[in-house]
Write an enzyme that holds these catalytic residues in place. Structure first.
Site, PDB file in Angstrom:
ATOM      1  N   GLY A  87       9.137 -17.710  21.039  1.00  0.00           N
ATOM      2  CA  GLY A  87       9.085 -16.343  21.576  1.00  0.00           C
ATOM      3  C   GLY A  87      10.106 -16.107  22.529  1.00  0.00           C
ATOM      4  N   SER A 145       5.609  -0.694 -10.426  1.00  0.00           N
ATOM      5  CA  SER A 145       7.174  -0.142  -9.991  1.00  0.00           C
ATOM      6  C   SER A 145       8.291  -1.089 -10.736  1.00  0.00           C
ATOM      7  CB  SER A 145       7.455  -0.436  -8.620  1.00  0.00           C
ATOM      8  OG  SER A 145       7.682  -1.972  -8.210  1.00  0.00           O
ATOM      9  N   GLY A 146       7.881  -1.889 -11.638  1.00  0.00           N
ATOM     10  CA  GLY A 146       9.152  -2.596 -12.149  1.00  0.00           C
ATOM     11  C   GLY A 146       9.345  -3.830 -11.192  1.00  0.00           C
ATOM     12  N   SER A 158       4.414  -6.364 -11.041  1.00  0.00           N
ATOM     13  CA  SER A 158       4.350  -6.834 -12.346  1.00  0.00           C
ATOM     14  C   SER A 158       3.503  -8.127 -12.421  1.00  0.00           C
ATOM     15  CB  SER A 158       5.857  -7.004 -12.917  1.00  0.00           C
ATOM     16  OG  SER A 158       6.646  -6.002 -12.930  1.00  0.00           O
ATOM     17  N   LYS A 171       6.438 -13.855  -0.758  1.00  0.00           N
ATOM     18  CA  LYS A 171       7.164 -13.360  -1.931  1.00  0.00           C
ATOM     19  C   LYS A 171       7.515 -14.690  -2.757  1.00  0.00           C
ATOM     20  CE  LYS A 171       9.673 -10.095  -3.784  1.00  0.00           C
ATOM     21  NZ  LYS A 171       9.138  -8.600  -3.687  1.00  0.00           N
TER      22      LYS A 171
END
Ligand code: XMP
Length: 535
Positions: free
Chosen positions: A71, A239-240, A245, A391
């Site tokens: 931090g 959105s592709g 997807s 992700k």
């Protein structure tokens, strides 16, 4: 993110994953999320929690170990973030990283002081004592340091396990209590063997089983979706991109035709992409997509607009109008599905919780950062199966579900699309120029087999013209910028060192094949100070 909400979310996780999890208490380091990802990389579930999480709340989550992040503060600053001291009585293994190690030292009876020499960047770490944390590591490794304070007196029961030239106390341990501290950042790739250190802590010290895998996640997510919305109608705006997807694949598997997918074609996608996307979904995977043709209304709204923020706002507002109209036309729907990811939840600003049901309600549509929000009467209950995933985990889910490679490894693409890469006014003609140049850039990077090596590559059409000479004639035409970057997460980026012959081919082809372009330039700026996009 309130910790009570987190506790609720955790209850939904697969039992086998829950059995073994690591709690990461966040003290505000830019690397905190990286710690969570590194733990997941060894197939152990990790949860990021605010540093204010109490021992009681932690007990409910039942982690097998705790990591205290770094931090920006000093432990002696007034109002510096601290830790519920009862956590030390939980008898759990703890790894303190940087600020986390300093806090551990301060709480347990050691001393922390401003260092004589502040250490930033790479430093050689000499391991003095090979405790379980340093198993399988060389005696000296490159480490990544970023600290102004240092531990100057150890808490009782601790010993020094590593040092650097400028930091005599670079790692500490109390093996009996399974408490470890490292002044450096093992989560950062510059620390050689850093991932091994995280693994050693999670597997050797905390004894976690490696049960967080994406096939198990999918089984559980399918069951959860069916339990929540088995007979209800769910709307998904594609959105592709890889998130929405992959979500379409997952939801279709769980709900079949209770799922309605729609794709709004604003006219800012890359050449052939909308058609390719819808065809792939329908022909190869029998997932019907309502293709909403909206190109003309979007381009009309952008007439005369040159300011980037105004552009984004107009696109966002128009998107909401189309979305509202079409969802009413195709509806009613019980749920809106969104590809919200864990980092979105951690940084959540665009959602709120319905006080009656405790469910998250959309006030923003995720893939379009800059929209003003959904109208009051059009708020949906949400299904967000990826809200616990990073992700790279979504990409693994995509692989397991058979999402085509063209979508799975697709570079990130901004919601407003090519409209923010046509600098200045967006017209049909200028979009066409960029689309053709962009197509060539993509064709060439793929044929040189470098597509997956870069984070993003695209063209930008400048609002200026430059002089050229073609044949015997002087020209006064458009310029295209090639922007290619490498990055780990888009937060920072470096310009990609693409081979000259590739750049040369792209440049020649664009000037020869795209009417109205006489110059191609290459952007050699990193982020920061530049951003990846130009607008
Ligand atoms: P920058 O340009 O800020 O971009 O370095 C970081 C990442 O975000 C993407 N980006 C956007 N994505 N709407 C989006 O959905 C936007 O308005 C937007 N602007 C930037 C960009 O492509 C990169 O991956």
């Amino acid at each position: 993110m309130a910790s009570t909400q987190t506790a609720k979310a955790v209850e939904r996780l697969p039992d086998n994953a829950l059995a073994d999890s690591i709690a990461i208490l966040d003290f505000g380091s830019q690397y905190s999320q990286l710690i969570a990802r590194r733990v997941r990389e060894v197939s152990v579930y990790s949860e990021m929690l605010p540093c204010s999480t109490t021992a009681e709340e932690l007990k409910r989550l039942n982690p097998k170990g705790i990591i205290l992040s770094g931090g920006p503060s000093s432990v002696y600053d007034e109002g510096a973030p601290t830790l519920d001291r009862d956590i030390w009585k939980m008898d759990l293994p703890v790894l303190g990283v940087c600020y986390g190690m300093q806090l551990m030292s301060q709480h347990l009876g050691g001393t922390v002081e401003p260092a004589d020499i502040r250490e930033y960047g790479r430093a050689t770490l000499t391991i003095i004592h090979h405790d379980p944390l340093f198993n399988s590591l060389d005696p000296a490794i490159e480490s990544w340091m970023s600290h102004g304070d240092s531990v100057t007196k150890l808490p009782p029961g601790f010993e020094i396990t590593a040092r650097t030239m400028d930091t005599p106390v670079a790692a500490i341990a109390n093996e009996e209590r399974r408490l470890f501290g490292v002044q450096f950042h093992p989560e950062v790739i510059h620390t050689v063997g850093g991932q091994q250190i995280i693994k050693n802590f999670v597997i050797e010290v905390c004894q976690c089983t490696q049960s967080w895998t994406m096939d198990k996640f999918i089984d559980q997510a399918l069951a959860d979706i069916r339990a929540k919305a088995g007979d209800k109608r769910v709307l998904l705006a594609l959105s592709g991109g890889v998130d929405s997807s992959t979500l379409a694949f997952l939801l279709h598997k769980a709900l079949g035709d209770k799922l309605t997918c729609m794709f709004i074609d604003q006219g800012f996608m890359r050449k052939n992409e909308p058609e390719w996307l819808v065809e792939t979904f329908e022909r190869d995977f029998h997932i019907h997509v309502h293709f909403i043709k909206a190109r003309d209304r979007f381009i009309e709204k952008l007439a005369g607009v040159t300011d980037p923020e105004e552009k984004r706002k107009k696109i966002g507002t128009e998107f909401i109008r189309v979305f509202e109209h079409e969802s009413k036309r195709l509806g009613p729907f019980d749920y809106l599905a969104q590809g919200t990811l864990y980092p979105d939840v951690i940084e959540s600003a665009g959602t709120k919780v319905d006080p009656k049901t405790g469910e998250r309600v959309a006030v923003k549509i995720k893939s379009h950062h800059n929209v003003g929000g959904l109208p009051e009467d059009l708020q949906f209950k949400l299904i967000e199966p990826f809200s616990k995933l990073f992700k790279d985990e979504v990409r693994k889910v995509a692989l397991e579900l058979g999402v085509p490679e063209g979508i799975r490894v697709r570079h990130p693409f901004p919601g407003p699309g090519l409209a923010i890469r046509v600098l200045g006014e967006v017209t049909k003609e200028r979009l066409k120029t960029l689309r053709e140049a962009d197509w060539i850039i993509r064709e060439e990077i793929k044929s040189h087999k470098l597509y997956r090596q870069v984070w993003q590559i695209f063209g930008v059409l400048l609002p200026t013209k430059s002089v050229g000479v073609m044949g015997d004639q002087r020209t006064y035409q458009n310029q295209i910028v090639i922007r290619a970057v490498t990055s780990e997460d888009g937060m920072t980026a470096d310009w990609a060192r693409l081979p000259y012959d590739l750049l040369d081919t792209i440049s020649r082809r664009i000037v020869n094949e795209v009417p109205g372009v006489n110059r191609v330039v290459y952007d050699i700026t990193s982020k920061p100070p530049a951003t990846i996009e130009w607008e």
